[in-house]
Structure formats: C-alpha cells, structure tokens
Design an enzyme around this catalytic site. Structure first.
Site, PDB file in Angstrom:
ATOM      1  N   GLY A  35      38.068  53.198   9.391  1.00 46.78           N
ATOM      2  CA  GLY A  35      38.732  53.783  10.547  1.00 46.78           C
ATOM      3  C   GLY A  35      40.177  54.108  10.225  1.00 46.78           C
ATOM      4  O   GLY A  35      40.482  54.445   9.084  1.00 46.78           O
ATOM      5  N   GLU A  36      41.039  54.043  11.223  1.00 41.89           N
ATOM      6  CA  GLU A  36      42.471  54.362  11.097  1.00 41.89           C
ATOM      7  C   GLU A  36      42.708  55.859  10.912  1.00 41.89           C
ATOM      8  O   GLU A  36      43.847  56.298  10.799  1.00 41.89           O
ATOM      9  CB  GLU A  36      43.129  53.678   9.876  1.00 41.89           C
ATOM     10  CG  GLU A  36      43.038  52.192   9.821  1.00 41.89           C
ATOM     11  CD  GLU A  36      43.743  51.607   8.591  1.00 41.89           C
ATOM     12  OE1 GLU A  36      44.268  52.377   7.765  1.00 41.89           O
ATOM     13  OE2 GLU A  36      43.761  50.372   8.473  1.00 41.89           O
TER      14      GLU A  36
END
Lengths: 317, 317
Positions: A284-285
C-alpha cells in the site's frame, strides 16, 4: 479525453524511429496520456503521490497483525520521508503529500453499523478532492490505515458479490486465526447491508476515511484532467466505488500493479484494468503505483523525445 | 556474490518500516544487488547501457522487414540520442555507449557456412568486453542489427532443440512470406551444425558480431561485479551461450522484460529467469532492460533509503 491530441499523438508515433508497435504497451500509454492532457507531445514533469491515513473501528476485532497506533506512527514516517513510498516517489521525481484524517477518531465498527455518518463521508471525500494539486501532471493515491484491507474487502464483497474469502487476504501479514476473524467481519459487514445498491452508501457503511479520500482525489484528478495510476487493493476498492457509480469514471486511470493481496486480481478484473507491473508488492502507501510512475515516464519520454524517421535519416519499414 | 553483504542486507531489510516481505520482488532484487556489489546498503548511481550493432549475411534471404542499411542509420540515431533506448536511459540516469562492429562487412550467411571466422568471433567478444565501464554499477547490453532475430533464433534452436518455428518470430515485423523464409533459414542453419555441443562454436557458426559482443560484455560485467539486466530475445540468446558454457554464468543477471517476440518466453525459461516487466515491447536496443533500470533503482532506493522501525519510532508487527 481530447480526440485531436490523441490523433496527433498517433500520427507522431507512426513517424518515430522504431518498427510500428515495437514499444508495445508504452505506445498505448503515451496516447492515453496525451488524450487526457490535451497535448500530443507531453512530458511528465510534476507527479504527485498523495497519501491518506485513517483508522478503523473494526480493528478491535483483531483483524490486523499491527496495532492501530501504527497508523499515526507511519504518518510521521511519511512526513519524515522515511517510508517506501517516499523513496520511490523521489526516484521518479514525484512530490509526496500526506493527509491524516481524524486518526484519533476511528470509524465505527462496520460489523455493528455504518462506519461513517453522512457528514463524515462527505468530509473525507472533500479532503481527498482538495488534496490534489491542480498543477500536477500525474496523480497517485496511496493510503495507510491499520485494518483497511478488511474495509476494502467488505466494499468489494458488497459491490461485486462472491464469498468473503474471495476478497479477504493477509493484509500486512495477519495469522490464520486473524484471517478467520477478518473474513468473518467482512462477511458480516457486507451481510448487514445486503441489497444496498448505491456505491457511495456502501462506501459510507463499510469504508474508511482514507478510502473515501482516495475516491474523492481520483475524481478531482479527473476534473483537472490529471491522469491517475491506481495502486493496490485498497486504492482499487476506492476506485471500484467510482466505477460502479458511473461507468467510465476511471477512464483517466491505469492500474499500476497487481498486488500480492489475495483479492486484487479479481478487483482489477472488476475494474477492467490490466496492471503495468506484477512484482508481488503488498505494502500500500501508493508504493506500487509510485513504482509504475517510472514506466509511464519512460513511455512519454520515448513518445515525446524520440527522433522521427525523417529527422534521423532512417529508412522506414 | 558477497555472502556477508547479503546477510547484512537481509538484516537491514528486516528492520525497515514495512511488514516483512511487503515489497515482494523488490526485496529479493535488493539482496541480489547488494551481494554482487559487496555492499549491504548500495545505491545505483552509474548505470551503463551499451548498444552493439552488427550486420548479417542472412539478410540477403529476405528474412527482415527492413533493409540492412538501417543498422548504420540507427547507429547514427543512437549517437544523436534520438532512439527509444536513449530516452529510456536518460529517464533513469544511465549513460549510453555505442559500438558499431564492422557494419560494412556483414557476417557470412549462416545457412551456407560459419557466420564468423574464429578471429572475427574473438574480435567481437573483445569489443564487448572492452565496452563495459568498470566504474558502472549496473549494466545493460542492447543491440541493433537488421536480421539479428534470425541469428538469435538459430542459436536458440541449435542449443535448445525443438522446432525452428518455436524460436522464430516476426522480429521488426516481417510479413508471412518473410517469416516462412526466416524459419527456413533458421532450420537450415541449425541443421548444418547438428550435433555441435560447444556453445561458443554455435555462436561463431550462427551468431552475429553484436550478439558475440553482448556475450563478451555480460562476461566482463561479471568480472567487474557489475549486475546486469538482460534485454529481450537477442540479448537472451547471447546470454544463453554463456549459460550453456558455464552453469551460473548469469547469476549476476536478471531478466529485464518479457518481449513480444515469439520465442522469448521459452528462451527465458531456458535461462531460468523470470522477467521484471511484461509490457509487449519487441524493439531491442536494450530498451526493455533500460525500462527495468527504474524497477531496480526503486528497489535499491527503498532498501537503502527507508527508515528502520527504531529510527521512525514505529511499532513492529
């Protein structure tokens, strides 16, 4: 998209010093990007990676390998440029912006009731919308939120059907018992709103603030004609809400990568998007999409920088 | 590779602010690169893309969509920074070097006899060897040579067996009649040396100067402990010669991409390499590998630039 820009970009592509079609998907990307920018020979100079963070009431059910406190800790890490997405963004000349959405006020547990009030949903959508730099020429929405693969899986189940297990994966690395609790929460959350047909209401019932913010940001990018690279499972769940709300809502977006998170392939299929990369990331991120910025920059560098047959004195095929 | 550097890199990876394994293949790439550089926390700062060009006697059989004159014209284009590989290299901070090998003296038609004399083979290998910048920290070998997918297919057939059609594709875009002539030339060339077991002799019999130069360069990179990204079909055929000559000869190399050229997947399987990218490129020049420099730079940027849990004050899982 601007049809004249696409036609002019296609004419340019045919003159570049390469066999026709030899750059494969890079050629399609260049035409798509040219259309959304309204420029037959554009470059990518100002990419933005916007990271949104939120906390989730459902975490109290033991659905994650990490405690909720990590969300705020990682926001500090993003702001100090210490996270993976910071390194990848820097690699490809992208600016990272960070918005933490009421971390001290997690959403309500979506198994019991709506995750957000209508006001909370709207506030999160607006936060996303306003986070987009109108001067950016490429946009990536990333996220951080302990428990948010659980929320994303519930959204996917509610909108696409199937079994809870089809959409529920290990997230940050939850163990078998945690996965079982997570799958049960996903199933119960979706069952609670069975029959709900409005994608935005599904987002309010099962989503998180950062998920809603991503949806708002992807919409704002469309408004500003900024092409978008979608990230992994959670970003794709946010995008699915838009896709179900309005066909074509994601025409300005490409899928940056196929995540290792269990349900992501199915989610990309639902969006009708083929990923640019498939390297087993599941962080993610915005990290997978940030990595794909390099592919898109490469595509535009070729399209806009290569010599034509005539300029180079090269015989065509 | 340096086992101590790999162990230290692995220990560092375990401390970075991400769930274990969440960067997928980027983590493996970082450890592999650290091992070859003998540095647990390296960066990629000086990539080199070396393009080798040669001409092929077999072209007289009508096996290509382009005339042989295009090889020299494209060398001019590389030198003037007008080709696709120049744009991609510039995107990722790589320097492009160009070596044209006796373009006015094509190899002999390999259907009739050896493509190169022993002296010519050695000269081409040495040209490749000497083209590698010992100060580079990442190396890509690219090529240009009208007719060279035909040569590469013949090498693959001679070393791996199967049918000529398994290895023969459209190259720059030859039509059906040209493809039939090409497949026939590949079959006849390999049949002419049936039973030949020495990979370097196969290279002399069926190869081109630029193919031999790539093999020499990949070997030199090994000597200098410079990790290599392999490009498409022709580069992989050059690599196959080394792989068959000495097991492990390509341990310092990763496959940059899966080309759209017909036989490339089979060739990568023979090398035991999984590609980093699969975007339908079939241009050669080193273009697919140059695009993959971005992936490798991203991997090392994460590994060497991310904060640890302790540095960032983030709770581990």
């Amino acid at each position: 998209p601007d049809d004249a820009a696409i036609a002019a970009a296609r004419a340019r592509d045919a003159q570049l010093t390469k066999p026709s079609g030899a750059l494969g998907r890079l050629e399609e990307l260049a035409l798509w990007y040219a259309g959304w920018r309204g420029d037959a020979r554009p470059r990518i100079a100002r990419p933005q990676v916007a990271v949104f963070a939120g906390n989730h009431g459902v975490v109290a059910r033991g659905v994650s390998a990490f405690p909720a406190a990590v969300t705020a800790q990682m926001v500090g890490n993003f702001e100090a440029s210490g996270a993976a997405v910071n390194q990848l963004a820097a690699c490809f000349g992208a600016r990272v912006t960070v918005r933490a959405l009421d971390l001290d006020r997690p959403t309500a547990d979506f198994v019991e009731g709506p995750a957000m009030s209508e006001e909370e949903l709207v506030a999160a959508l607006v936060t996303g919308w306003e986070a987009v730099d109108p001067e950016a020429d490429l946009f990536v929405a990333g996220e951080m939120g302990i428990g948010n693969t659980c929320s994303a899986a519930a959204i996917a189940l509610a909108l696409e059907g199937g079994e809870a297990a089809d959409w529920t994966g290990r997230g940050t690395g939850v163990d078998a018992a945690g996965l079982a609790r997570k799958t049960e929460a996903v199933a119960q959350g979706a069952a609670r709103i069975a029959g709900e047909a409005d994608p935005l209401e599904v987002l309010r019932q099962l989503g998180g603030r950062e998920v809603a913010a991503m949806a708002g940001a992807i919409l704002a990018a469309r408004q500003h004609r900024i092409p978008v690279i979608l990230d992994g499972f959670i970003c794709s769940a946010a995008a699915l809400v838009l896709h179900r709300a309005a066909p074509g809502a994601l025409d300005h977006a490409v899928a940056g990568h196929l995540s290792a998170e269990g349900g992501h392939r199915r989610l990309l299929d639902a969006l009708g998007k083929a990923p640019l990369l498939s390297l087993g990331l599941r962080l993610g991120e915005g990290s997978g999409a940030a990595l794909a910025i390099g592919v898109l920059k490469g595509a535009l560098a070729c399209h806009s920088g290569m010599a034509t047959f005539e300029e180079a004195g090269v015989s065509g095929g």
